[in-house]
Design an enzyme around this catalytic site. Structure first.
Site, PDB file in Angstrom:
ATOM      1  N   ASP A 178     -21.626  95.803   5.331  1.00 58.59           N
ATOM      2  CA  ASP A 178     -22.874  96.080   6.042  1.00 58.59           C
ATOM      3  C   ASP A 178     -22.900  95.304   7.351  1.00 58.59           C
ATOM      4  OD1 ASP A 178     -24.139  97.585   3.797  1.00 58.59           O
ATOM      5  OD2 ASP A 178     -24.040  95.627   2.818  1.00 58.59           O
TER       6      ASP A 178
ATOM      7  N   ASP B 125     -25.583  93.817  10.292  1.00 56.25           N
ATOM      8  CA  ASP B 125     -26.934  93.521  10.758  1.00 56.25           C
ATOM      9  C   ASP B 125     -26.857  93.132  12.225  1.00 56.25           C
ATOM     10  OD1 ASP B 125     -27.690  93.899   8.147  1.00 56.25           O
ATOM     11  OD2 ASP B 125     -27.917  91.777   7.683  1.00 56.25           O
TER      12      ASP B 125
ATOM     13  N   ASP C 164     -30.420  81.064   6.276  1.00 56.65           N
ATOM     14  CA  ASP C 164     -30.291  80.194   5.112  1.00 56.65           C
ATOM     15  C   ASP C 164     -29.101  79.246   5.151  1.00 56.65           C
ATOM     16  OD1 ASP C 164     -28.512  82.292   4.786  1.00 56.65           O
ATOM     17  OD2 ASP C 164     -29.439  83.068   2.953  1.00 56.65           O
TER      18      ASP C 164
END
Length: 432
Positions: free
Chosen positions: A51, A53, A127
């Site tokens: 994926d 982003d 994070d």
């Protein structure tokens, strides 16, 4: 820190052309835009990301206006999904420093936060250091705000900021630590690890649907077995899969779960599809088996006993994991088929071949055979029956199979009572 292409060594060919198109379109319209997060981490590891982003200083509304198929989603923080056929590029606006006024629950978990900000503030909000890097396809430069490249080279997972505060903001990070450590084979930084076990109860405060999504990512990461072992090591499994310890401490249960997860990991790594229903059916089978035995010992007939056992287990897990109805239905079907595989006479095998979950049920049967739960003869018979032509199937049906008591491991003990064995047949027949 800006790192050039010769130093970071990212291969541009591993990038999604659609992700490049999104960054290019945003930049051509005067905005900053970077591939960000896990995709950059994977590119630095030489792995093609699944994926992509993109992070930008454009607002969700500004992003949406630039693309024909773009949709704003999310409550806690708005993002834009830009669609290119089957591929979705997720675009987020740089997040600002977490506002003190952002709505939180009584445990400190942020409920909603649409505060936009600068790129360096966005990096602080991410994070882990290895997920806080930005790659610009046009210049091929990596922007690294928190020494993520160094941590990747040291194979260390380190949270950004004060670990206790970051876990409290979003307890799902406790699960993400485990998933990334297991998936990447990284060690967890000592300061990042220390609060995990103490703060584990915060996961009970997270919406069940979010926990389920994270568990699904964990189990379908291609490293499910390592992830579950890491969950146990960090003390995070109790509220997620109750009785997992008990299952893994029983020789048959441990072998069954290990085989199921190893098979899943192999399929994921080969790029094949994996059924969440099959996976959860395997993980929870020995809980069903235990309750199935208990109901039969209390005098219940085999098939109703199995359905009662499935109800008990699913009721407990649905509350904890928000199992979707479709997945729960698949699990029930797989479990309910197991006694029917033992009836290898008459029309029952043909009816079973027409079952929409036949392949999953058969694979599940083979797992039971491989783990030693039941005799391999029954699995071999079904393998031959599925592969045979019409005449071959009739020949297999005419061949007298070994008795069910020879095949059925635990069922041998359950069926010593002659009354139950005689009355079990109509009950089984009623389920077909």
């Amino acid at each position: 820190m800006v790192i050039g292409p010769q130093e970071h060594g990212i291969n541009p060919q591993l990038l999604s052309p659609n992700a490049v198109r999104v960054t290019q379109t945003l930049q051509e319209n005067g905005f900053k835009a970077f591939v960000v997060g896990g995709a950059v981490r994977d590119l630095l590891l030489g792995v093609k990301p699944k994926d992509f982003d993109v992070a930008t200083n454009a607002t969700p509304e500004q992003v949406k206006r630039l693309f024909r198929r773009a949709f704003i989603i999310g409550k806690r923080f708005q993002i834009v999904h830009v669609m290119f056929g089957q591929e979705i590029i997720e675009v987020t606006t740089f997040r600002g420093a977490s506002a003190e006024a952002a709505p939180k629950d009584e445990h400190g978990r942020v409920l909603r936060d649409n505060t936009f900000g600068e790129q360096h503030e966005d990096a602080v909000r991410r994070d882990f250091t290895i997920n806080a890097m930005y790659y610009d396809p046009s210049s091929q430069a990596v922007l690294d705000y928190h020494n993520g490249v160094a941590d990747i080279r040291k194979k260390t997972l380190r949270i950004i900021g004060v670990p206790e505060a970051r876990y409290r903001e979003d307890p799902v990070r406790l699960l993400r630590v485990v998933r990334f450590a297991a998936k990447l084979g990284f060690s967890i930084d000592q300061a990042t690890r220390e609060p995990i076990q103490i703060m584990a109860p915060l996961i009970n405060n997270v919406p069940a649907a979010r926990v389920f999504d994270e568990m699904l990512k964990l189990l379908m990461s291609g490293h499910a077995l390592a992830c579950l072992q890491q969950l146990r090591k960090e003390g995070l499994h109790h509220g997620l899969l109750p009785l997992l310890d008990v299952v893994l401490e029983q020789p048959l249960g441990e072998k069954f779960v290990t085989l199921a997860l190893a098979g899943t990991d192999e399929r994921v790594q080969q790029g094949k599809g994996v059924s969440p229903g099959f996976l959860f059916a395997a993980l929870l089978w020995h809980q069903v088996l235990e309750k199935w035995n208990a109901y039969q010992a209390a005098g219940e007939y085999p098939i109703p006993a199995l359905h009662l056992a499935a109800d008990d287990v699913l009721d407990t897990q649905t509350e904890k994991l928000a199992l979707q109805r479709r997945i729960a239905t698949d699990m029930r079907d797989i479990w309910a088929m197991q006694p029917r595989f033992e009836r290898r006479t008459g029309k029952t095998p043909y009816k079973l071949l027409e079952h929409p979950r036949m392949r999953a049920g058969y694979d599940f049967l083979l797992l039971r055979c491989a783990s030693g739960e039941i005799n391999t003869d029954i699995g071999d018979w079904w393998t031959d029956f599925i592969a045979a032509d019409g005449a071959g199937r009739e020949e297999l049906l005419a061949r007298k199979p070994k008795s069910d008591s020879e095949n059925a491991g635990p069922k041998k003990r359950r069926r010593r009572n002659g009354r139950n064995k005689q009355k079990g047949t109509p009950a089984e027949g009623s389920s077909t």
